[in-house]
Enzyme design. Sequence first.
Site, PDB file in Angstrom:
ATOM      1  N   GLU A 335       7.202   5.339  -7.179  1.00  0.00           N
ATOM      2  CA  GLU A 335       7.258   6.809  -7.221  1.00  0.00           C
ATOM      3  C   GLU A 335       8.683   7.354  -7.213  1.00  0.00           C
ATOM      4  O   GLU A 335       8.987   8.326  -6.521  1.00  0.00           O
ATOM      5  CB  GLU A 335       6.451   7.398  -6.052  1.00  0.00           C
TER       6      GLU A 335
HETATM    7  N1  IFG Z   1       1.345   6.209  -2.823  1.00  0.00           N
HETATM    8  C1  IFG Z   1       2.640   5.925  -2.210  1.00  0.00           C
HETATM    9  C2  IFG Z   1       2.622   5.660  -0.712  1.00  0.00           C
HETATM   10  C3  IFG Z   1       1.605   6.520   0.021  1.00  0.00           C
HETATM   11  C4  IFG Z   1       0.248   6.360  -0.648  1.00  0.00           C
HETATM   12  C5  IFG Z   1      -0.843   7.052   0.160  1.00  0.00           C
HETATM   13  C6  IFG Z   1       2.379   3.594  -2.968  1.00  0.00           C
HETATM   14  C7  IFG Z   1       3.033   2.348  -3.484  1.00  0.00           C
HETATM   15  C8  IFG Z   1       0.333   6.906  -2.041  1.00  0.00           C
HETATM   16  N2  IFG Z   1       3.174   4.694  -2.845  1.00  0.00           N
HETATM   17  O1  IFG Z   1       1.200   3.593  -2.677  1.00  0.00           O
HETATM   18  O2  IFG Z   1       3.910   5.912  -0.187  1.00  0.00           O
HETATM   19  O3  IFG Z   1       2.011   7.871   0.064  1.00  0.00           O
HETATM   20  O4  IFG Z   1      -2.120   6.678  -0.291  1.00  0.00           O
END
Ligand code: IFG
Length: 525
Positions: A335
């Site tokens: 992200e």
């Molecule tokens: N995605 C984000 C996490 C977390 C997650 C919550 C990943 C690799 C959503 N990154 O999962 O930091 O916020 O479900």
Amino acid sequence: MTPMKFKFFVQSALALSVLFSQPACTPSDLSKENMIPLPVSIVSAGGSFNLTDQTNIFVQGESAEMKQIGQYLADKLNPSTGLTIKVKTTTDTPAPGNIFLSISGKDTELGDEGYQLTISDKSVHLEANKPAGLFHGIQTIRQILPAKVEMKTAQKGPWKLDNGVIRDFPEYGYRGSMLDVARHFFGIDDVKNFIEQLAYYKMNVLHLHLSDDQGWRIEIKSWPNLTAHGGKTEVGGGEGGYYTQEQYKEIVKYAQDRYITIIPEIDMPGHTNAALASVAMLNCDGKPKELYTGTEVGFSTLCTSKETTYQFIDDVIRELAAITPGEYLHIGGDESHATKIEDYIPFMNRVQDMVVAHGKKVLAWDEIALATVKPNTVVQYWAKAENAIKGVAQGAKVLMSPAKNAYLDMQYDSTSTYGLHWAAYIEVDKGYNWDPANLVPEIKKENIVGIEAPLWSETVGARQEAEYLIFPRLLGYAEIGWTPAKLRSWPAYRVRLANHGERMKAMNINFYPSKMVRWETNDVK
Ligand code: IFG
């Protein structure tokens, strides 16, 4: 009444009296025990071995490791049975009535983590090629005994182990979970407690998500402000916290003693607000960010154009590698919406080289495949199959953590007290009913190192809250990682899971009593 009728009457009466005079115990049948993960092969022999006040645990040879494994089992059995089982060493087979742990080293099918457990009226013999196999076999011994064996106070016996032979070994070498200690901080005791729970279900990796926008949780001696400032808070504004390097080493040792590897993650270049708030020069404008206690993602980035950023990262990797005996460091990479892709790619390539230079291998979220996946880097598939497929195309192995199937922070359904549902609602059956080796056609079994079920902690900040999300789904992920897919089926698993309700209750685990399961938890038998 004719003589024949009288005889039949007497025989029936006798049979009924025997039947009802026995305690209400089912005939011993090892294959009917509710083991999770399900062993590869179970052969029942009928009859059972009884733990008595004469029973001791004999380990082969004098090694401290063998004695420690024996003592681990004794420490699990003595409080609840009220026995005083001791650990003794021996060079040959102990007298009848004892438990024997031995290393044979010749049973190739068992590999490094498998074991063979042979139980008869006279003895319990647990053998393996390596100590890790013995340790996994001990969990099976615990699960064959009544659930009350997990209680902390003395319970009424008998303490029977059904006779038979179990041969068992894992499908995947990487069977793990992840604890996000950055969004909400979990103290060392909570982490140790989780490690004990992972060990009971034969899992062997705990990935610690040690840094994110909301917190930096590991002491870095060359940059003390990371924890002094960056460890001060958490989601919702609570007091946060962090592990000193001594505490981190204590966690690593505690895990190692349970044949669990700790994999630390420093997420970068995104998910870095806590670092950006603590070390001003990490920001391109040299101005420190404010601490952040919300739950947005994708807004932060290290300044990838500054040479000092890489010196900082090298300090962090060096210090973390020095206190991490495991072969992997996780560098995140997810992200990074605030990092231009033309900056992200060289950044991730350079950081991979730094990790390798410090003697470790790289684990990273699946976006790493947008860069060059260096040799031995493992791609953790969480959101985009196409990224994982790119990784496979570059020769990388994949760690399966598909959010739609394996994210422990997903709500069970729309009524769940904790959790999110951006990926999916994951009830207990959905968490169990998938096979990593055929989820994504282009990702074959030989490309997969194993499975990891992450718990992100935006919505949970205490042990009981985390356990509501983790359990009982973790048991299914443990079985997916250990038991061959051809031996797994939801209808059979849900019966074994139902019988683990009383085990989880005995271990004081606050599991979610899913309506998908007919729990046997009226009392701990
Ligand atoms: N995605 C984000 C996490 C977390 C997650 C919550 C990943 C690799 C959503 N990154 O999962 O930091 O916020 O479900």
